[in-house]
Design a protein around this motif. Sequence first.
Motif, PDB file in Angstrom:
ATOM      1  N   GLY A  40      41.466  30.605  49.741  1.00  0.00           N
ATOM      2  CA  GLY A  40      42.537  29.694  49.389  1.00  0.00           C
ATOM      3  C   GLY A  40      42.687  28.570  50.399  1.00  0.00           C
ATOM      4  O   GLY A  40      42.154  28.633  51.511  1.00  0.00           O
ATOM      5  N   ASP A  41      43.430  27.543  50.020  1.00  0.00           N
ATOM      6  CA  ASP A  41      43.662  26.411  50.912  1.00  0.00           C
ATOM      7  C   ASP A  41      44.493  26.789  52.134  1.00  0.00           C
ATOM      8  O   ASP A  41      44.506  26.060  53.120  1.00  0.00           O
ATOM      9  CB  ASP A  41      44.366  25.284  50.160  1.00  0.00           C
ATOM     10  CG  ASP A  41      43.468  24.653  49.114  1.00  0.00           C
ATOM     11  OD1 ASP A  41      42.234  24.729  49.261  1.00  0.00           O
ATOM     12  OD2 ASP A  41      44.011  24.094  48.144  1.00  0.00           O
ATOM     13  N   ASP A  42      45.195  27.917  52.062  1.00  0.00           N
ATOM     14  CA  ASP A  42      46.033  28.345  53.178  1.00  0.00           C
ATOM     15  C   ASP A  42      45.249  29.038  54.285  1.00  0.00           C
ATOM     16  O   ASP A  42      45.789  29.306  55.353  1.00  0.00           O
ATOM     17  CB  ASP A  42      47.144  29.268  52.681  1.00  0.00           C
ATOM     18  CG  ASP A  42      46.608  30.545  52.050  1.00  0.00           C
ATOM     19  OD1 ASP A  42      45.508  30.491  51.451  1.00  0.00           O
ATOM     20  OD2 ASP A  42      47.274  31.582  52.149  1.00  0.00           O
ATOM     21  N   ARG A  63      35.492  24.942  57.579  1.00  0.00           N
ATOM     22  CA  ARG A  63      36.690  25.562  58.133  1.00  0.00           C
ATOM     23  C   ARG A  63      36.380  26.043  59.547  1.00  0.00           C
ATOM     24  O   ARG A  63      35.232  26.151  59.930  1.00  0.00           O
ATOM     25  CB  ARG A  63      37.127  26.775  57.313  1.00  0.00           C
ATOM     26  CG  ARG A  63      37.462  26.464  55.889  1.00  0.00           C
ATOM     27  CD  ARG A  63      37.768  27.772  55.160  1.00  0.00           C
ATOM     28  NE  ARG A  63      37.822  27.575  53.741  1.00  0.00           N
ATOM     29  CZ  ARG A  63      38.951  27.405  53.078  1.00  0.00           C
ATOM     30  NH1 ARG A  63      40.100  27.405  53.688  1.00  0.00           N
ATOM     31  NH2 ARG A  63      38.932  27.236  51.770  1.00  0.00           N
TER      32      ARG A  63
END
Length: 70
Positions: A40-42, A63
Amino acid sequence: MATVAVIGETVRVTGFRLAGVVVLPADTPDAARAAWTCLGDDVAVVILTPKAAEAVGGQATARLTVVMPP
């Protein structure tokens, strides 16, 4: 809030759950790549086992990643 995820062989990553890390077991290269694409983006930090890091390859630069020692 940002979270931490770990991707890799089940026996190496399961214990991270005790620390509140999102655990994504991946016992094959295909499973590791699938887990990476499902992040997820989180997720701000991803911990990878060496085998998962090899499977994810160049995608791991998108990331902040940490690779466990062998």
